[in-house]
Each structure stands twice: as structure tokens, then as C-alpha cells.
Write an enzyme that holds these catalytic residues in place. Structure first.
Site, PDB file in Angstrom:
ATOM      1  N   GLY A   9       0.892  -1.025   0.035  1.00 38.18           N
ATOM      2  CA  GLY A   9       0.091  -0.106  -0.070  1.00 38.18           C
ATOM      3  C   GLY A   9       0.857   1.257  -0.071  1.00 38.18           C
ATOM      4  CG  MET A  11       3.350   3.508   5.002  1.00 32.28           C
ATOM      5  SD  MET A  11       4.201   5.028   4.895  1.00 32.28           S
ATOM      6  CE  MET A  11       5.377   4.524   6.195  1.00 32.28           C
ATOM      7  CG  ASN A 106       1.013   3.759  12.426  1.00 30.30           C
ATOM      8  OD1 ASN A 106       2.021   3.856  12.896  1.00 30.30           O
ATOM      9  ND2 ASN A 106       0.230   4.362  11.516  1.00 30.30           N
ATOM     10  CE  LYS A 189       3.501   7.029  13.683  1.00 29.89           C
ATOM     11  NZ  LYS A 189       3.804   5.987  12.495  1.00 29.89           N
ATOM     12  CG  ASN A 193      -0.514   6.224  14.671  1.00 25.80           C
ATOM     13  OD1 ASN A 193       0.613   5.350  14.985  1.00 25.80           O
ATOM     14  ND2 ASN A 193      -0.240   7.016  13.800  1.00 25.80           N
ATOM     15  CB  SER A 258      -2.863   5.806   7.486  1.00 23.86           C
ATOM     16  OG  SER A 258      -2.699   5.522   8.919  1.00 23.86           O
TER      17      SER A 258
END
Ligand SMILES: NC(=O)C1=CN([C@@H]2O[C@H](COP(=O)(O)OP(=O)(O)OC[C@H]3O[C@@H](n4cnc5c(N)ncnc54)[C@H](OP(=O)(O)O)[C@@H]3O)[C@@H](O)[C@H]2O)C=CC1
Ligand SMILES: CC(C)(CO)C(=O)C(=O)O
Length: 310
Positions: A9, A11, A106, A189, A193, A258
Site C-alpha cells: 500500500g 507505505m 502502527n 507513536k 495515532n 492513514s
């Protein structure tokens, strides 16, 4: 080093593009037929500063991965969280006891899935602050120029090989480093998100639009507080003010996270259960209240229902 990227996709294609451009032996694996067809015809086409640059590389669907294919030295997984286990199951023919698996998804808890396929000294966990968008099958646009990658092997036995992988990523202009505490970075992280991905998807905003609202600071503080309260029980002590600053560093970026791309642009299921939803679940397990995470998770699921995601 033979490298496979599972999930081509936004990334996975970006990392494949960089690694191939730097001269590595790269294959992509993806389940989206139109994407496979587009990459086979034109390669991965990346828009970089108003220029389109194509990199050709082999791409397969998981059903084309069989014993005929060579084992890979490094498998980088870049599926969505909910696709990870199925993808790894279909890639068993190219995963050997020597294959390192690098996870840059993520979300929380992916190391438990990877442990079903490779030993701890071959699991490399990481986070990336690179951002990318798919604009059409086979086409990606880089969303920032100042990303980075932090990775660490879960067992010190794999440290030297992981440092070699750091070098391969950096030589491909992906700005990588070896982390001494990757679980901290993964939770940090997840806070990013947990705030911007979920709230931008709910509010129909990009990071900058959300970040400039009067509510942004208070919402960020409360969500990060819940992540930090739960992280403690998982052995991670987040430095709240540093993490809040890190989240707020995105508030000047007009990037659509995303989760916004999944839910609002593509009407696809989100990774909420691996981010705010994971903190809610872990909070229940440790008797830590997480009202913001619970509410946000339910709202995202309600929006998935309204938009009839598939
Ligand atoms: N995008 C970003 O900027 C960042 C993303 N991440 C993380 O990286 C991981 C991979 O994310 P990302 O690369 O964004 O995922 P994408 O949604 O771009 O790609 C994941 C998979 O979704 C499918 N797919 C994607 N778009 C469509 C579409 N329009 N229609 C049908 N199928 C589609 C493809 O396979 P399939 O058909 O099997 O679904 C693809 O392999 C996630 O964990 C994400 O949170 C981390 C940092 C930044
Ligand atoms: C780019 C960033 C950090 C924005 O939240 C991200 O991880 C995403 O879009 O999923």
C-alpha cells in the site's frame, strides 16, 4: 540480501521504491488485484516534488507464493494490522528460520502475532515517522521529507544483523537508527495515532486543521494520559509532556493520517482496535479507566457502520 515487502500500500510501496532504487533485491506482495496489475505494468510510481519516478520490481499475490519461491532474508511487513496474521500465514513458504521479520505497522501488540512465525531473535520491531498516500493503484505520493525509522531486535542476539538492516534502510534514504527501547517508541507513536489518526478521521480534518482547534490541546492531554496510565502496566513509562510535544509537532502538517485515508477517502475498515481500542482493552484488563479511548473507539466503529466499510 533478498527483501520481501508484504503489503504494497502507501507505505510498503514507498519502502519498496526506496530500497529498489538503492539497488536492493526487492519483491512486493499484495492482495489488491488492481494494484498488482498496475505495478506489473509500470512499476511503483512515486510522486516526488512534482516529478513522477517509477521503480520496477516483481510483485506477487499471496496465492502466488509457494515452495518454488526463494526464502527471503528480510521480510518487511506493511499490511494493515488486521491483515497481518493472514498475510504471514500465506508467506510461510518464503519464511525460513533465518528470515528476519521487520514490523513497522502502527498499533500495539503486533510482536505477539510475529512470534507465531519466527523466533524472538528474528523479530525486529520498529516505528516510522515517514508518511505516504496511495493516489491510485501503483501510485504513491510522499507526504513528508523528514521522516525516520527506529528499529530494535526483540532479543539482543539479533542486534548485529539488525544494525546491518539499519544501514540498508539508511543507504536507501529512509533515515534509520537502532533503538535501545523500541517498545517506548511504539507506545509513543501509538499516542500520535491515538490522537491524530482517530480524531482526524472522526472530524474529517487533517492534522493541521485539527491541531489549530481550541479543543486540540485538552483532547491530546487526556488521550496521552490514558495511554501513559495503561503503558505503565505493560512495563513502559511514557514521559507525558515529551510525548504531548511529539504529538503536537504534527499540528502544522496538512497531512491526512492513514486512518482518515482508510475511513473517509476509501471507506475501508480502520486500525482503531489496535490503537485507542487496544488501550481500552488493556485498561479493562488492568482496571485502568480509559473513557476517552473507549468513546473514540466506539465512535470510529459507528462511523465505519454508517459508511458501510468493506
Ligand atoms: N500511510 C501512512 O502515512 C502511514 C501508515 N503507517 C502504517 O503502515 C501500515 C500500512 O499502512 P498503509 O501503507 O497506509 O496502508 P494502505 O491502506 O495504503 O495499504 C494496505 C493494504 O490495503 C489495500 N488497499 C489500500 N488501498 C486500497 C484501496 N483504495 N482499495 C482497495 N484496497 C486497498 C492493499 O491490500 P488489500 O487489498 O489486501 O487490503 C494494501 O496492501 C499500517 O499499519 C499504517 O497504520 C505508518 C506510518 C505512516
Ligand atoms: C503519518 C502519521 C504519523 C500521522 O499520524 C501516521 O502514522 C499515519 O498517518 O498513520
Amino acid at each position: 540480501m533478498k527483501i520481501a515487502i508484504a503489503g504494497a500500500g502507501a507505505m510498503g510501496s514507498k519502502f519498496g521504491w526506496h530500497l529498489k532504487k538503492a539497488g536492493n533485491d526487492v519483491i512486493l506482495i499484495d492482495t489488491w488485484d488492481r494494484n498488482i496489475a498496475a505495478v506489473r505494468e509500470n512499476g511503483v510510481v512515486a510522486r516526488v516534488k512534482n516529478e513522477e519516478i517509477a521503480e520496477k520490481m516483481p510483485i506477487y499475490s499471496p496465492s502466488e507464493i509457494d515452495e518454488q519461491k526463494e526464502n527471503v532474508d528480510l521480510l518487511i511487513v506493511f499490511t494493515k494490522s488486521m491483515q497481518l496474521e493472514n498475510m504471514l500465514n500465506s508467506l510461510k513458504p518464503i519464511i525460513s528460520k533465518d528470515t528476519y521479520v521487520l514490523c513497522l505497522l502502527n498499533g500495539l501488540g503486533h510482536e505477539d502475532v510475529l512470534a507465531k512465525f519466527v523466533t524472538r531473535d528474528h523479530i525486529i520491531m520498529g516505528v516510522t515517522m515517514w508518511a505516504s498516500m496511495m493516489t491510485a493503484p501503483g501510485h504513491i505520493t510522499f507526504a513528508n521529507e523528514n521522516g525516520n525509522v527506529e528499529i530494535q531486535c526483540l532479543d539482543p542476539k539479533g542486534k548485529d544483523e539488525t544494525k546491518e538492516i539499519v544501514k540498508i534502510l539508511s543507504d536507501a534514504e529512509l533515515n534509520a537508527c537502532y533503538s535501545e527501547n523500541v517498545m517506548y517508541s511504539i507506545w509513543r507513536k501509538a499516542c500520535v495515532n491515538g490522537v491524530v489518526n482517530a480524531l482526524c478521521a472522526l472530524l474529517g480534518a487533517n492534522c493541521k486543521e485539527f491541531g489549530h482547534t481550541k479543543e486540540a490541546d485538552e483532547l491530546t492531554r487526556n488521550i496521552v494520559q490514558e495511554f501513559a496510565d495503561v503503558a505503565q502496566y505493560e512495563g513502559v513509562n511514557l514521559d507525558r509532556s515529551e510525548v504531548i510535544q511529539h504529538v503536537e509537532s504534527l499540528f502544522d502538517t496538512p497531512h491526512y493520517p492513514s486512518m482518515y485515508q482508510d475511513l473517509v477517502q476509501n471507506n475501508r475498515p480502520t486500525e482503531i482496535d489496535y490503537i485507542d481500542g487496544a488501550v481500552w482493552r488493556k485498561g479493562l484488563k488492568h482496571s485502568v479507566p480509559t473513557p476517552y479511548c473507549a468513546f473514540i473507539t466506539r465512535l470510529i466503529h459507528a462511523k465505519e457502520d454508517i459508511l458501510k466499510v468493506k
